[in-house]
Design an enzyme around this catalytic site. Structure first.
Site, PDB file in Angstrom:
ATOM      1  N   ASP A   1       0.864  -1.187   0.000  1.00  0.00           N
ATOM      2  CA  ASP A   1       0.000   0.000   0.000  1.00  0.00           C
ATOM      3  C   ASP A   1       0.897   1.232   0.000  1.00  0.00           C
ATOM      4  OD1 ASP A   1      -1.974   1.938   0.428  1.00  0.00           O
ATOM      5  OD2 ASP A   1      -3.147   0.609   1.721  1.00  0.00           O
TER       6      ASP A   1
ATOM      7  N   ASP B   1      -3.315   7.347  -3.144  1.00  0.00           N
ATOM      8  CA  ASP B   1      -3.298   6.217  -2.202  1.00  0.00           C
ATOM      9  C   ASP B   1      -3.702   4.978  -3.002  1.00  0.00           C
ATOM     10  OD1 ASP B   1      -3.612   4.474  -0.055  1.00  0.00           O
ATOM     11  OD2 ASP B   1      -5.255   5.588   0.889  1.00  0.00           O
TER      12      ASP B   1
ATOM     13  N   HIS C   1     -12.112   5.821   1.685  1.00  0.00           N
ATOM     14  CA  HIS C   1     -12.241   7.127   2.338  1.00  0.00           C
ATOM     15  C   HIS C   1     -12.132   8.247   1.330  1.00  0.00           C
ATOM     16  CE1 HIS C   1      -7.782   7.063   1.986  1.00  0.00           C
ATOM     17  NE2 HIS C   1      -7.960   5.769   2.190  1.00  0.00           N
TER      18      HIS C   1
ATOM     19  N   HIS D   1      -7.727  10.716   5.470  1.00  0.00           N
ATOM     20  CA  HIS D   1      -9.103  10.262   5.679  1.00  0.00           C
ATOM     21  C   HIS D   1      -9.999  11.467   5.863  1.00  0.00           C
ATOM     22  CE1 HIS D   1      -8.590   5.807   6.114  1.00  0.00           C
ATOM     23  NE2 HIS D   1      -7.352   6.241   6.013  1.00  0.00           N
TER      24      HIS D   1
ATOM     25  N   GLU E   1     -11.071   0.803  -1.521  1.00  0.00           N
ATOM     26  CA  GLU E   1     -10.152  -0.285  -1.174  1.00  0.00           C
ATOM     27  C   GLU E   1     -10.874  -1.505  -0.603  1.00  0.00           C
ATOM     28  OE1 GLU E   1      -7.312   0.819   1.972  1.00  0.00           O
ATOM     29  OE2 GLU E   1      -8.262   2.771   2.056  1.00  0.00           O
TER      30      GLU E   1
ATOM     31  N   GLU F   1      -6.474  -1.192  -4.220  1.00  0.00           N
ATOM     32  CA  GLU F   1      -6.937   0.177  -3.950  1.00  0.00           C
ATOM     33  C   GLU F   1      -6.537   1.137  -5.053  1.00  0.00           C
ATOM     34  OE1 GLU F   1      -5.178   2.016  -0.453  1.00  0.00           O
ATOM     35  OE2 GLU F   1      -6.777   3.537  -0.363  1.00  0.00           O
TER      36      GLU F   1
HETATM   37 MN    MN Z   1      -3.891   2.694   1.036  1.00  0.00          MN
HETATM   38 MN    MN Z   2      -6.620   4.198   1.678  1.00  0.00          MN
END
Ligand code: MN
Ligand code: MN
Length: 299
Positions: free
Chosen positions: A85, A96, A157, A165, A190, A281
């Site tokens: 990630d 992200d 998010h 977030h 995700e 994600e």
């Molecule tokens: Mn992530």
């Molecule tokens: Mn994330």
């Protein structure tokens, strides 16, 4: 959204996606976790971005929130299911993104596919006006159709500048949340899939920290470090590796600052019944009639 800001989100997304693919290609039997984390982080710096958070490497039943320390001796083993990630940011505009790879074997191919397909499905139905519950239902339906469970207490998010977030949590099951997606939002989707019960709990320290607030009564040298962290990270997470390189000082300083309530120390999140976990994600920008995927085309 301001064009300049959107441009930075696009750039950060592109770098995050490339860094993710670069890291995924490095993962092989015998390679150290810390080698991959540091190489991916270097890649992000070399391409003109900063880290939105430390590279997270979560293996098997670990779902999220782990980054190796500089002395971490762990190496990838045959059969490991590895989630990488990755997050880059430019002036707080964050990308992200995550992918999952199995080391050497292919025992968990369907599990990995289930979260990947769930992400693909969500990307195909996302548009302004869709409810959060509807997105969660799509993830749940897809993953359960493979015979696995979505992890219900991990979410996607919304993302705001310097805020990983934002106000919206994107569920991985149908929680009937009627809140609707709006044009111009930046959203990370995700889906997490597992062979376990579908829930994570906290276990041990992740080596990921975040600045909370300056506290009274700190010794001057600790106060100085705390202010430097606050200034450099603006609330974004960091690791002890980052701290040692960019600020200077050892892990005792971090532990002390956690104890004082200056820093938050994230726990490692593991699947409650020890199930294997897969995650994909992407970060997207919500357009008039769909989404632009900002973190590359690999799904
Ligand atoms: Mn992530
Ligand atoms: Mn994330």
């Amino acid at each position: 959204m301001d064009e300049e800001i959107l441009k930075k989100f696009r750039k950060a997304g592109e770098i995050s996606g490339r860094a993710r693919d670069y890291g995924i290609r490095m993962i092989a039997e015998g390679v150290k976790y810390v080698e991959v984390a540091e190489a991916v982080e270097e890649y992000i710096y070399d391409h003109g971005a900063d880290l939105a958070f430390p590279v997270n490497i979560a293996v098997n039943h670990v779902a999220a929130h782990y980054t190796p320390t500089s002395k971490d001796r762990k190496r990838f083993q045959y059969g490991d299911v590895v989630k990488l990630d990755v997050g880059a940011h430019i002036d707080g505009c964050i990308g992200d993104t995550a992918a999952t790879v199995e080391v050497g074997s292919s025992a968990w191919g369907l599990l990995i596919d289930s979260s990947r397909t769930a992400l693909r499905q969500v990307l195909s139905i996302m548009r302004p006006g869709i409810s959060l519950g509807r997105i969660g239902a799509e993830v749940e339906k897809t993953i359960t159709s493979y015979g696995f469970r979505p992890i219900v207490n991990l979410t996607g998010h919304s993302i705001d500048v310097y805020k990983l977030h934002g106000g919206y949590s994107i569920p991985n099951y149908d929680n009937h949340n009627p809140l609707r997606i709006k044009k111009g939002m930046i959203i990370a989707i995700e889906p997490f899939a597992t062979s376990g019960i579908g829930s994570v709990s906290s276990q041990g320290s992740s080596n990921i920290y975040r600045f909370l607030k300056i506290k009274k009564g700190l010794k001057p040298d600790y106060l100085q470090k705390a202010r430097e962290i606050e200034e450099a990270r603006k609330g974004l997470p960091f690791s002890s590796r980052w701290f040692m390189k960019k600020i200077g000082g050892d892990e005792r300083v971090l532990r002390r600052l956690v104890l004082k309530g200056v820093l938050y120390s994230y726990p490692i999140l593991v699947e409650e019944k020890g199930g294997i976990v897969a995650q994909w994600e992407h970060t997207v920008y919500v357009t008039d009639d769909g989404v632009d995927v900002l973190t590359g085309r690999e799904v």
